[in-house]
Design a protein around this motif. Structure first.
Motif, PDB file in Angstrom:
ATOM      1  N   ASP A  51       0.825  -1.216   0.000  1.00 42.79           N
ATOM      2  CA  ASP A  51       0.000   0.000   0.000  1.00 42.79           C
ATOM      3  C   ASP A  51       0.855   1.259   0.000  1.00 42.79           C
ATOM      4  O   ASP A  51       0.457   2.283  -0.565  1.00 42.79           O
ATOM      5  N   ARG A  52       2.048   1.212   0.611  1.00 44.47           N
ATOM      6  CA  ARG A  52       2.927   2.379   0.729  1.00 44.47           C
ATOM      7  C   ARG A  52       4.025   2.393  -0.345  1.00 44.47           C
ATOM      8  O   ARG A  52       5.035   3.075  -0.194  1.00 44.47           O
ATOM      9  N   SER A  53       3.812   1.661  -1.447  1.00 42.48           N
ATOM     10  CA  SER A  53       4.764   1.615  -2.574  1.00 42.48           C
ATOM     11  C   SER A  53       6.152   1.168  -2.134  1.00 42.48           C
ATOM     12  O   SER A  53       7.175   1.698  -2.582  1.00 42.48           O
ATOM     13  N   MET A  54       6.192   0.159  -1.255  1.00 38.85           N
ATOM     14  CA  MET A  54       7.472  -0.336  -0.735  1.00 38.85           C
ATOM     15  C   MET A  54       7.874  -1.673  -1.342  1.00 38.85           C
ATOM     16  O   MET A  54       8.584  -2.465  -0.702  1.00 38.85           O
ATOM     17  N   THR A  55       7.456  -1.925  -2.568  1.00 37.08           N
ATOM     18  CA  THR A  55       7.817  -3.180  -3.228  1.00 37.08           C
ATOM     19  C   THR A  55       9.326  -3.350  -3.286  1.00 37.08           C
ATOM     20  O   THR A  55       9.850  -4.463  -3.201  1.00 37.08           O
ATOM     21  N   GLY A  56      10.036  -2.232  -3.423  1.00 36.67           N
ATOM     22  CA  GLY A  56      11.494  -2.268  -3.530  1.00 36.67           C
ATOM     23  C   GLY A  56      12.167  -2.915  -2.339  1.00 36.67           C
ATOM     24  O   GLY A  56      13.163  -3.638  -2.488  1.00 36.67           O
ATOM     25  N   ILE A  57      11.637  -2.680  -1.125  1.00 42.81           N
ATOM     26  CA  ILE A  57      12.292  -3.251   0.056  1.00 42.81           C
ATOM     27  C   ILE A  57      12.069  -4.759   0.138  1.00 42.81           C
ATOM     28  O   ILE A  57      12.809  -5.454   0.833  1.00 42.81           O
ATOM     29  N   ILE A  58      11.048  -5.250  -0.578  1.00 37.87           N
ATOM     30  CA  ILE A  58      10.805  -6.692  -0.645  1.00 37.87           C
ATOM     31  C   ILE A  58      11.690  -7.322  -1.711  1.00 37.87           C
ATOM     32  O   ILE A  58      12.279  -8.384  -1.501  1.00 37.87           O
ATOM     33  N   LEU A  59      11.822  -6.627  -2.856  1.00 39.83           N
ATOM     34  CA  LEU A  59      12.614  -7.151  -3.974  1.00 39.83           C
ATOM     35  C   LEU A  59      14.116  -7.008  -3.749  1.00 39.83           C
ATOM     36  O   LEU A  59      14.894  -7.849  -4.209  1.00 39.83           O
ATOM     37  N   LYS A  60      14.524  -5.951  -3.044  1.00 40.39           N
ATOM     38  CA  LYS A  60      15.952  -5.693  -2.881  1.00 40.39           C
ATOM     39  C   LYS A  60      16.259  -5.179  -1.471  1.00 40.39           C
ATOM     40  O   LYS A  60      16.673  -4.027  -1.298  1.00 40.39           O
ATOM     41  N   PRO A  61      16.104  -6.003  -0.463  1.00 41.18           N
ATOM     42  CA  PRO A  61      16.363  -5.553   0.909  1.00 41.18           C
ATOM     43  C   PRO A  61      17.827  -5.178   1.155  1.00 41.18           C
ATOM     44  O   PRO A  61      18.125  -4.422   2.081  1.00 41.18           O
ATOM     45  N   SER A  62      18.732  -5.694   0.334  1.00 42.59           N
ATOM     46  CA  SER A  62      20.154  -5.382   0.502  1.00 42.59           C
ATOM     47  C   SER A  62      20.452  -3.904   0.297  1.00 42.59           C
ATOM     48  O   SER A  62      21.497  -3.408   0.724  1.00 42.59           O
ATOM     49  N   ALA A  63      19.515  -3.176  -0.347  1.00 45.09           N
ATOM     50  CA  ALA A  63      19.718  -1.742  -0.584  1.00 45.09           C
ATOM     51  C   ALA A  63      19.795  -0.964   0.723  1.00 45.09           C
ATOM     52  O   ALA A  63      20.349   0.137   0.759  1.00 45.09           O
ATOM     53  N   PHE A  64      19.271  -1.525   1.807  1.00 47.33           N
ATOM     54  CA  PHE A  64      19.372  -0.854   3.102  1.00 47.33           C
ATOM     55  C   PHE A  64      20.829  -0.730   3.547  1.00 47.33           C
ATOM     56  O   PHE A  64      21.154   0.098   4.390  1.00 47.33           O
ATOM     57  N   LEU A  65      21.708  -1.560   2.992  1.00 47.66           N
ATOM     58  CA  LEU A  65      23.119  -1.513   3.355  1.00 47.66           C
ATOM     59  C   LEU A  65      23.878  -0.433   2.595  1.00 47.66           C
ATOM     60  O   LEU A  65      24.721   0.257   3.161  1.00 47.66           O
ATOM     61  N   TYR A  66      23.575  -0.284   1.295  1.00 52.85           N
ATOM     62  CA  TYR A  66      24.373   0.630   0.461  1.00 52.85           C
ATOM     63  C   TYR A  66      23.544   1.674  -0.281  1.00 52.85           C
ATOM     64  O   TYR A  66      24.095   2.580  -0.896  1.00 52.85           O
ATOM     65  N   GLY A  67      22.224   1.587  -0.219  1.00 51.48           N
ATOM     66  CA  GLY A  67      21.369   2.582  -0.857  1.00 51.48           C
ATOM     67  C   GLY A  67      20.984   2.229  -2.277  1.00 51.48           C
ATOM     68  O   GLY A  67      21.754   1.607  -3.011  1.00 51.48           O
ATOM     69  N   SER A  68      19.773   2.629  -2.648  1.00 47.99           N
ATOM     70  CA  SER A  68      19.267   2.353  -4.006  1.00 47.99           C
ATOM     71  C   SER A  68      19.127   3.616  -4.830  1.00 47.99           C
ATOM     72  O   SER A  68      18.770   3.563  -6.001  1.00 47.99           O
ATOM     73  N   GLY A  69      19.378   4.783  -4.209  1.00 50.40           N
ATOM     74  CA  GLY A  69      19.156   6.042  -4.906  1.00 50.40           C
ATOM     75  C   GLY A  69      17.677   6.406  -4.921  1.00 50.40           C
ATOM     76  O   GLY A  69      16.804   5.531  -4.871  1.00 50.40           O
ATOM     77  N   GLU A  70      17.398   7.699  -5.003  1.00 50.05           N
ATOM     78  CA  GLU A  70      16.011   8.173  -4.994  1.00 50.05           C
ATOM     79  C   GLU A  70      15.595   8.557  -6.406  1.00 50.05           C
ATOM     80  O   GLU A  70      15.687   9.691  -6.831  1.00 50.05           O
ATOM     81  N   GLY A  71      15.131   7.564  -7.144  1.00 48.00           N
ATOM     82  CA  GLY A  71      14.727   7.758  -8.526  1.00 48.00           C
ATOM     83  C   GLY A  71      14.575   6.419  -9.226  1.00 48.00           C
ATOM     84  O   GLY A  71      14.824   5.359  -8.634  1.00 48.00           O
ATOM     85  N   MET A  72      14.139   6.440 -10.492  1.00 42.14           N
ATOM     86  CA  MET A  72      13.966   5.223 -11.298  1.00 42.14           C
ATOM     87  C   MET A  72      13.189   4.155 -10.522  1.00 42.14           C
ATOM     88  O   MET A  72      13.612   3.025 -10.337  1.00 42.14           O
TER      89      MET A  72
END
Length: 391
Positions: free
Chosen positions: A277-298
């Motif tokens: 509901d909160r558009s957080m699909t990314g944290i499910i697909l790529k939780p490793s981004a919490f370590l190094y960042g995914s960037g704010e875009g795309m």
């Protein structure tokens, strides 16, 4: 620099810059472009920053803000790296917004010992609430289905701006030792409920509960009159006005809040649905981004059309754990001395920040910086002294 400002009287420079800040707060409520983009009010917000630099002929970074500058430094590097990789201009926009936020922080830090600044912000916030109330009853506001959004083009942003105006009124009332917050709670409650933003409505409920819980001892004797006044106000709005659209809106909002928590088989299922509901699909697909960042875009990388609807979770995911800790440390240093009667502002504000992305709203940063005002330390000491005397 800061002591000088506090003791100084009005002058031409201060009068002009405070007038611009006043206009910025007023005009920010009128949205002409797409939600999430810079509005006319944002450009007005930036002008005092350049005025201060020209007047002072230097940039002075307060030591308490060092952590937020470090956070922004890392965030810009991460966004540039991802921009080079994906060539999505949103990464650059995110960098510009971060710099814009630093400008807001700098302006408020420069003026946060100035009582004229507090009076200016207080008056502007009150005028915004009155203006939005008048616009609603004149029938000139915008709607998204049953969700009212006033002069905004997104009901969540409308609800948050109203909530932040209420918060600014309460904080600056404490600075100036004013009273009379109840009428503004009533107006804000009415407008926020019309927005049907679940996060803002729940945040407002938390605000009101904490307000009564930590009410000044001198005001507690009026508590029952206040509660009776709020009850009468709600009865007046719902039954006496008897506007069919308002009634349908209230029913729609009740169902909307209930449906957020319905049909979940457990805690993990509820968290999963919350993430979707909160558009957080990314944290499910790529939780490793919490370590190094995914960037704010795309955001299409994560099958999402928009950003994560959470300032805190979004920043942690976009920029990684280490920069995020600098951001959290900056917040803690600012709010650690607030008095208990301001818990209602900051606890509810951060609750909302977990479920909505508010980091592009200047009032979000303004409220955090105002929390560090030395007057807060005095209020806290006074509050603790009174508590000891009672015990």
């Amino acid at each position: 620099m800061y002591e000088k400002i506090y003791l100084s009287k009005k002058n031409t420079f201060k009068t002009i810059s405070l007038a611009i800040i006043f206009l910025a707060i007023i005009i920010k409520q009128f949205y002409y472009g797409r939600s999430g983009t810079l509005q006319l009010g944002d450009f007005l917000y930036i002008l005092p920053f350049f005025m201060i630099i020209l007047a002072e002929k230097k940039i002075v970074i307060n030591s308490i803000d060092l952590n937020i500058y470090i956070f922004v430094f890392f965030a810009i590097i991460i966004n540039i790296i991802y921009y080079i990789n994906y060539l999505d201009i949103k990464f650059i926009y995110s960098c510009l917004y971060l710099v814009y936020n630093l400008a807001i922080i700098y302006i408020v830090r420069f003026y946060n010992l100035d009582l004229y600044f507090s009076k200016t912000v207080l008056l502007a916030a009150k005028m915004v609430l009155i203006a939005q109330l008048i616009i609603y009853f004149l029938g000139e506001g915008r709607y998204f289905s049953y969700r009212y959004m006033g002069t905004f083009n997104d009901p969540n942003q409308f609800g948050y701006y109203i909530f932040s105006m209420l918060s600014l009124i309460h904080v600056n009332n404490k600075f100036l030792k004013n009273k009379g917050i109840i009428i503004w709670i009533l107006i804000a409650s009415f407008l926020i409920y019309l927005s049907q933003s679940t996060s803002i409505v729940l945040g407002l409920i938390l605000f009101i509960l904490l307000y009564f819980l930590y009410l000044d001892n001198n005001d507690k004797k009026n508590k029952y009159y206040i509660i009776a006044g709020i009850a009468f106000f709600l009865i007046f709005v719902v039954f006496i006005l008897n506007r069919s659209l308002l009634y349908e809106s209230l029913i729609f909002q009740n169902n909307r809040i209930i449906n957020k928590f319905r049909n979940t088989s457990g805690v993990f299922d509820m968290l999963y649905k919350f993430a979707i509901d909160r558009s957080m699909t990314g944290i499910i697909l790529k939780p490793s981004a919490f370590l190094y960042g995914s960037g704010e875009g795309m955001f299409l990388r994560f099958n999402e059309l928009s950003e994560i609807h959470s300032t805190f979770i979004g920043f942690a995911f976009y920029y990684g754990l280490v920069p995020f800790l600098f951001f959290i440390k900056w917040i803690y240093k600012n709010i650690s001395n607030i008095s208990k009667d301001l818990y209602c502002v900051y606890i509810s504000m951060f609750f909302i920040a977990f479920t909505l992305a508010n980091h592009r709203q200047p009032t979000f940063w303004m409220l955090i910086v105002l929390a560090y005002n030395p007057l807060m330390k005095q209020l806290k000491r006074n509050s603790e002294h009174i508590t000891k005397e009672i015990v």
